[in-house]
Design a protein around this motif. Structure first.
Motif, PDB file in Angstrom:
ATOM      1  N   ASP A  21       0.807  -1.216   0.000  1.00  0.00           N
ATOM      2  CA  ASP A  21       0.000   0.000   0.000  1.00  0.00           C
ATOM      3  C   ASP A  21       0.845   1.273   0.000  1.00  0.00           C
ATOM      4  OD1 ASP A  21      -2.369  -1.425   0.013  1.00  0.00           O
ATOM      5  OD2 ASP A  21      -2.422  -1.520   2.195  1.00  0.00           O
ATOM      6  N   GLU A  22       2.063   1.188   0.481  1.00  0.00           N
ATOM      7  CA  GLU A  22       2.898   2.383   0.571  1.00  0.00           C
ATOM      8  C   GLU A  22       4.235   2.139  -0.114  1.00  0.00           C
ATOM      9  OE1 GLU A  22       5.122   2.098   4.767  1.00  0.00           O
ATOM     10  OE2 GLU A  22       2.953   2.316   4.938  1.00  0.00           O
ATOM     11  N   THR A  23       4.904   3.231  -0.400  1.00  0.00           N
ATOM     12  CA  THR A  23       6.227   3.130  -1.007  1.00  0.00           C
ATOM     13  C   THR A  23       7.172   2.463  -0.020  1.00  0.00           C
ATOM     14  OG1 THR A  23       5.825   5.122  -2.277  1.00  0.00           O
ATOM     15  CG2 THR A  23       8.117   4.437  -2.044  1.00  0.00           C
ATOM     16  N   PRO A  24       7.885   1.440  -0.445  1.00  0.00           N
ATOM     17  CA  PRO A  24       8.778   0.749   0.491  1.00  0.00           C
ATOM     18  C   PRO A  24       9.984   1.606   0.864  1.00  0.00           C
ATOM     19  CG  PRO A  24       9.149  -0.037  -1.718  1.00  0.00           C
ATOM     20  CD  PRO A  24       7.973   0.900  -1.784  1.00  0.00           C
ATOM     21  N   LYS A  25      10.555   1.303   1.980  1.00  0.00           N
ATOM     22  CA  LYS A  25      11.751   2.010   2.412  1.00  0.00           C
ATOM     23  C   LYS A  25      13.001   1.426   1.747  1.00  0.00           C
ATOM     24  CE  LYS A  25       9.730   3.280   6.838  1.00  0.00           C
ATOM     25  NZ  LYS A  25       8.433   3.378   6.308  1.00  0.00           N
ATOM     26  N   VAL A  26      12.841   0.303   1.102  1.00  0.00           N
ATOM     27  CA  VAL A  26      13.938  -0.361   0.403  1.00  0.00           C
ATOM     28  C   VAL A  26      13.622  -0.347  -1.087  1.00  0.00           C
ATOM     29  CG1 VAL A  26      15.173  -2.531   0.068  1.00  0.00           C
ATOM     30  CG2 VAL A  26      14.405  -1.877   2.356  1.00  0.00           C
ATOM     31  N   LYS A  27      14.602   0.018  -1.884  1.00  0.00           N
ATOM     32  CA  LYS A  27      14.449   0.018  -3.342  1.00  0.00           C
ATOM     33  C   LYS A  27      15.384  -1.044  -3.908  1.00  0.00           C
ATOM     34  CE  LYS A  27      12.215   4.085  -3.228  1.00  0.00           C
ATOM     35  NZ  LYS A  27      11.264   4.750  -4.023  1.00  0.00           N
ATOM     36  N   PHE A  28      15.091  -1.512  -5.095  1.00  0.00           N
ATOM     37  CA  PHE A  28      15.841  -2.605  -5.699  1.00  0.00           C
ATOM     38  C   PHE A  28      16.572  -2.152  -6.952  1.00  0.00           C
ATOM     39  CE2 PHE A  28      12.376  -4.483  -3.351  1.00  0.00           C
ATOM     40  CZ  PHE A  28      12.989  -5.511  -2.665  1.00  0.00           C
ATOM     41  N   ILE A  29      17.757  -2.742  -7.173  1.00  0.00           N
ATOM     42  CA  ILE A  29      18.496  -2.613  -8.419  1.00  0.00           C
ATOM     43  C   ILE A  29      18.597  -4.019  -8.986  1.00  0.00           C
ATOM     44  CG2 ILE A  29      20.714  -2.063  -9.491  1.00  0.00           C
ATOM     45  CD1 ILE A  29      21.132   0.010  -7.275  1.00  0.00           C
ATOM     46  N   VAL A  30      18.089  -4.196 -10.182  1.00  0.00           N
ATOM     47  CA  VAL A  30      18.125  -5.503 -10.833  1.00  0.00           C
ATOM     48  C   VAL A  30      19.535  -5.758 -11.339  1.00  0.00           C
ATOM     49  CG1 VAL A  30      17.197  -6.896 -12.710  1.00  0.00           C
ATOM     50  CG2 VAL A  30      15.713  -5.263 -11.531  1.00  0.00           C
ATOM     51  N   GLU A  31      20.078  -6.921 -11.042  1.00  0.00           N
ATOM     52  CA  GLU A  31      21.412  -7.282 -11.509  1.00  0.00           C
ATOM     53  C   GLU A  31      21.305  -8.236 -12.689  1.00  0.00           C
ATOM     54  OE1 GLU A  31      23.511  -8.798  -8.104  1.00  0.00           O
ATOM     55  OE2 GLU A  31      23.879  -6.783  -7.363  1.00  0.00           O
ATOM     56  N   ILE A  32      22.122  -7.976 -13.698  1.00  0.00           N
ATOM     57  CA  ILE A  32      22.154  -8.802 -14.909  1.00  0.00           C
ATOM     58  C   ILE A  32      23.564  -9.351 -15.070  1.00  0.00           C
ATOM     59  CG2 ILE A  32      21.882  -8.785 -17.413  1.00  0.00           C
ATOM     60  CD1 ILE A  32      20.038  -6.317 -16.984  1.00  0.00           C
ATOM     61  N   SER A  33      23.659 -10.642 -15.285  1.00  0.00           N
ATOM     62  CA  SER A  33      24.970 -11.267 -15.441  1.00  0.00           C
ATOM     63  C   SER A  33      25.597 -10.875 -16.770  1.00  0.00           C
ATOM     64  CB  SER A  33      24.855 -12.787 -15.371  1.00  0.00           C
ATOM     65  OG  SER A  33      26.098 -13.385 -15.669  1.00  0.00           O
TER      66      SER A  33
END
Length: 105
Positions: A21-33
């Protein structure tokens, strides 16, 4: 904190994002091999990462290529991989990409 997950796990995360429901406090960076010997698989991985950023910008903020810079495939496919990233970056509103020292040298 670094969380490494595969594409299937990213899809599961995407499902979880829809339930937040809310913006998370943790954001993600997708890693590509970067050590994929098949450029079409690398390109598909970049496309999937871009799609995740576009669909969930409040959760996924960028993508990064990872892997040893001295690996045979990293060295022999460097130009092609950079061209793939550049083309897709240009086509997709210049979304965030993180590059670290190895890609800049």
């Amino acid at each position: 904190l670094e969380l490494m997950v595969g594409l299937n796990s990213l899809k599961q995360l995407a499902s979880a994002f829809k339930q937040m429901d809310e913006t998370p406090k943790v954001k993600f960076i997708v890693e590509i091999s970067r050590v994929q010997s098949d450029d079409s698989i690398f390109e598909e991985d970049v496309k999937n990462a871009i799609e995740m950023i576009k669909q969930y910008p409040q959760h996924v903020v960028a993508f990064n290529i990872v892997g040893p810079e001295d690996h045979f495939t990293s060295q022999t496919h460097f130009q092609k991989q950079m061209a793939i990233i550049d083309r897709l970056w240009q086509q997709n509103q210049q979304l965030n990409i993180t590059l670290h020292g190895g890609e800049l040298t």
